[in-house]
Design an enzyme around this catalytic site. Sequence first.
Site, PDB file in Angstrom:
ATOM      1  N   ARG A  64       0.845  -1.193   0.000  1.00  0.00           N
ATOM      2  CA  ARG A  64       0.000   0.000   0.000  1.00  0.00           C
ATOM      3  C   ARG A  64       0.887   1.251   0.000  1.00  0.00           C
ATOM      4  NH1 ARG A  64      -5.941   0.698   0.307  1.00  0.00           N
ATOM      5  NH2 ARG A  64      -6.111   2.962   0.547  1.00  0.00           N
ATOM      6  N   ILE A  91      -8.446   5.532   0.783  1.00  0.00           N
ATOM      7  CA  ILE A  91      -7.928   6.429   1.830  1.00  0.00           C
ATOM      8  C   ILE A  91      -6.550   6.911   1.387  1.00  0.00           C
ATOM      9  CG2 ILE A  91      -7.278   6.601   4.270  1.00  0.00           C
ATOM     10  CD1 ILE A  91     -10.261   6.109   3.695  1.00  0.00           C
ATOM     11  N   THR A 107     -15.360  15.229  -1.193  1.00  0.00           N
ATOM     12  CA  THR A 107     -16.794  15.385  -1.066  1.00  0.00           C
ATOM     13  C   THR A 107     -17.370  14.063  -0.606  1.00  0.00           C
ATOM     14  OG1 THR A 107     -18.848  15.871  -2.216  1.00  0.00           O
ATOM     15  CG2 THR A 107     -17.098  14.925  -3.551  1.00  0.00           C
ATOM     16  N   HIS A 108     -18.259  14.139   0.406  1.00  0.00           N
ATOM     17  CA  HIS A 108     -18.816  12.921   0.991  1.00  0.00           C
ATOM     18  C   HIS A 108     -20.338  13.035   0.993  1.00  0.00           C
ATOM     19  CE1 HIS A 108     -19.028   9.392   3.561  1.00  0.00           C
ATOM     20  NE2 HIS A 108     -19.862  10.057   4.347  1.00  0.00           N
ATOM     21  N   ASP A 140      -7.809  14.857   5.888  1.00  0.00           N
ATOM     22  CA  ASP A 140      -6.701  14.634   6.842  1.00  0.00           C
ATOM     23  C   ASP A 140      -6.480  13.118   6.896  1.00  0.00           C
ATOM     24  OD1 ASP A 140      -8.574  15.088   9.989  1.00  0.00           O
ATOM     25  OD2 ASP A 140      -8.673  13.523   8.444  1.00  0.00           O
ATOM     26  N   GLY A 142      -7.589  10.845   8.692  1.00  0.00           N
ATOM     27  CA  GLY A 142      -8.691   9.947   9.065  1.00  0.00           C
ATOM     28  C   GLY A 142      -9.610   9.642   7.893  1.00  0.00           C
ATOM     29  N   ASP A 144     -12.801  10.561   6.283  1.00  0.00           N
ATOM     30  CA  ASP A 144     -13.843  11.609   6.236  1.00  0.00           C
ATOM     31  C   ASP A 144     -13.867  12.444   7.516  1.00  0.00           C
ATOM     32  OD1 ASP A 144     -15.903   9.105   4.673  1.00  0.00           O
ATOM     33  OD2 ASP A 144     -14.643  10.636   3.721  1.00  0.00           O
TER      34      ASP A 144
HETATM   35  C1  GRF Z   1     -20.377  10.949  -4.879  1.00  0.00           C
HETATM   36  O1  GRF Z   1     -21.643  11.065  -4.237  1.00  0.00           O
HETATM   37  C2  GRF Z   1     -19.296  10.927  -3.826  1.00  0.00           C
HETATM   38  O2  GRF Z   1     -19.555  11.749  -2.704  1.00  0.00           O
HETATM   39  C3  GRF Z   1     -19.342   9.476  -3.411  1.00  0.00           C
HETATM   40  O3  GRF Z   1     -19.514   8.752  -4.615  1.00  0.00           O
HETATM   41  C4  GRF Z   1     -20.193   9.601  -5.540  1.00  0.00           C
HETATM   42  C5  GRF Z   1     -19.316   9.718  -6.757  1.00  0.00           C
HETATM   43  O4  GRF Z   1     -20.118  10.120  -7.798  1.00  0.00           O
HETATM   44  N1  GRF Z   1     -18.116   9.082  -2.749  1.00  0.00           N
HETATM   45  P1  GRF Z   1     -19.415  10.551  -9.199  1.00  0.00           P
HETATM   46  O5  GRF Z   1     -18.348   9.514  -9.490  1.00  0.00           O
HETATM   47  O6  GRF Z   1     -18.834  11.916  -9.002  1.00  0.00           O
HETATM   48  O7  GRF Z   1     -20.577  10.530 -10.170  1.00  0.00           O
END
Ligand code: GRF
Length: 203
Positions: A64, A91, A107-108, A140, A142, A144
């Site tokens: 990894r 990660i 983005t989560h 960071d 961790g 998310d």
């Molecule tokens: C997004 O909702 C992201 O937050 C999540 O997986 C989705 C990815 O969608 N981890 P895309 O590949 O940008 O269409």
Amino acid sequence: ARLVVLVSGSGTNLQALLDACADPAYGARVVAVGADRDGIAGPIRAERAGVPTFVERVADHPTRADWDAALTAAVAAYEPDLVVSAGFMKILGPRFLARFEGRTVNTHPALLPSFPGAHGVRDALAYGAKVTGCTVHLVDAGVDTGPIIAQGVVAVEDGDHADGGEALHERIKTVERTLLVEVVGRLAREGYRIEGRKVRIPA
Ligand code: GRF
């Protein structure tokens, strides 16, 4: 600002960034797109936009840590000002963070700190949450857990329980794309300051 975007799937967040960058006033340019796997739509969107792509698969490296080093080198080659993890499902390792922490956003699809990890949409639904949404945060070490930059709220509807979260995730992704484009544009044009857990973007 030079953006490198990391993807693992359909790349609709990437597409929103590519579309936004077409306007010179946006102040950013996607200089490369990286993926952790083959056969996904994300890199095809990049190629259509004339943006170079690369793939770094964990399976192609003995450890990894070697993958971490290879991904870091692949990203560094494009000298990004900002790295955007948009649906990237790995990660990021210590080597990568040593180089890019503070300049990497993720983005989560849930309202962190609730429902971190790979199944945020499903977990919120299973928990019976009435609202969920999406979070754009600095990465960071961790999972998310980095400082939150912005969040968007999406109501959970009764019908969402029937399809395992598909419809809910699509509604979240609509909000998420807008939020990500807005945040990345402001970070690219104006920068930001971190005060403890708070990330301040100039008004
Ligand atoms: C997004 O909702 C992201 O937050 C999540 O997986 C989705 C990815 O969608 N981890 P895309 O590949 O940008 O269409």
